[in-house]
Motif scaffolding. Sequence first.
Motif, PDB file in Angstrom:
ATOM      1  N   ASN A  42      74.888 -14.033  23.614  1.00  0.00           N
ATOM      2  CA  ASN A  42      76.049 -14.372  22.784  1.00  0.00           C
ATOM      3  C   ASN A  42      76.769 -13.108  22.323  1.00  0.00           C
ATOM      4  O   ASN A  42      78.003 -13.050  22.286  1.00  0.00           O
ATOM      5  CB  ASN A  42      75.609 -15.196  21.574  1.00  0.00           C
ATOM      6  N   GLU A  44      80.623 -11.822  23.155  1.00  0.00           N
ATOM      7  CA  GLU A  44      81.582 -11.417  22.124  1.00  0.00           C
ATOM      8  C   GLU A  44      82.102 -10.008  22.381  1.00  0.00           C
ATOM      9  O   GLU A  44      83.262  -9.696  22.080  1.00  0.00           O
ATOM     10  CB  GLU A  44      80.922 -11.498  20.743  1.00  0.00           C
ATOM     11  N   ASP A  71      69.005 -15.405  23.850  1.00  0.00           N
ATOM     12  CA  ASP A  71      70.278 -16.087  23.601  1.00  0.00           C
ATOM     13  C   ASP A  71      71.173 -15.306  22.644  1.00  0.00           C
ATOM     14  O   ASP A  71      72.393 -15.252  22.833  1.00  0.00           O
ATOM     15  CB  ASP A  71      70.027 -17.495  23.056  1.00  0.00           C
ATOM     16  N   SER A  72      70.579 -14.707  21.619  1.00  0.00           N
ATOM     17  CA  SER A  72      71.403 -13.947  20.676  1.00  0.00           C
ATOM     18  C   SER A  72      72.033 -12.738  21.368  1.00  0.00           C
ATOM     19  O   SER A  72      73.200 -12.402  21.122  1.00  0.00           O
ATOM     20  CB  SER A  72      70.567 -13.499  19.472  1.00  0.00           C
ATOM     21  N   VAL A  76      78.678 -14.714  31.127  1.00  0.00           N
ATOM     22  CA  VAL A  76      77.396 -15.044  30.505  1.00  0.00           C
ATOM     23  C   VAL A  76      76.635 -16.050  31.358  1.00  0.00           C
ATOM     24  O   VAL A  76      75.433 -15.905  31.599  1.00  0.00           O
ATOM     25  CB  VAL A  76      77.615 -15.588  29.074  1.00  0.00           C
TER      26      VAL A  76
END
Length: 211
Positions: free
Chosen positions: A132, A136, A128-129, A152
Amino acid sequence: AEPENIENTVLLIGFGRFGQIVSQPVLARGYTLSIIDSNAEFIRDIGDFGFKVYYGDGVRPEILHAAGAATARAILICVDDKEAALKIAEIVKEEFPLVPVLARAYDRGHAIDLLKAGVDYQVRETYDSALNFGGEVLRTLGEADETALQMVEEFREIDRERFALEQVGGIYAGRSLIKGNAQPADIIAAKTARERERRAAAQDAAQGAAR
């Protein structure tokens, strides 16, 4: 000694940086944490915050029982050693088959092994990181927020399909779904093509059954 408020206790094994973050929404909702960790110095430190901590690596049944595994609402495997995590999962599912087990996975292969061991939920620790972060990156490159979110989510769907293939056919079964230097539109086109293929296969099956 059994942990206090045992009917509302969650057992967390491995209270490092991953486990600490996992604990926060659980604690905020009012659940009690019972913790097993193998770092003696760390155990002394976190004891000052009111945590009930048991020393061990999570593979000894007597420690698991003492920490309340048999009556826990859930058991969370958050250790940063993938071999240890798998061993813990196997022991926990054998000793406490009715307790939900959620585990931290190191990578795709480890995630598959954990599911085979019987865990009810696994999450790859950087998944997930990284997604994310990728979203970005797209925003930084000038893409609209809606586009970044769409890309995503498109990847999540493709990754779920790839992971399902890997569970059946092995870690390389979904390699055709891995993207190289593709434009975002290619991801959507690939999804559309797969949906057409699935619909065509379903129609063929229905026609065959009607004959």
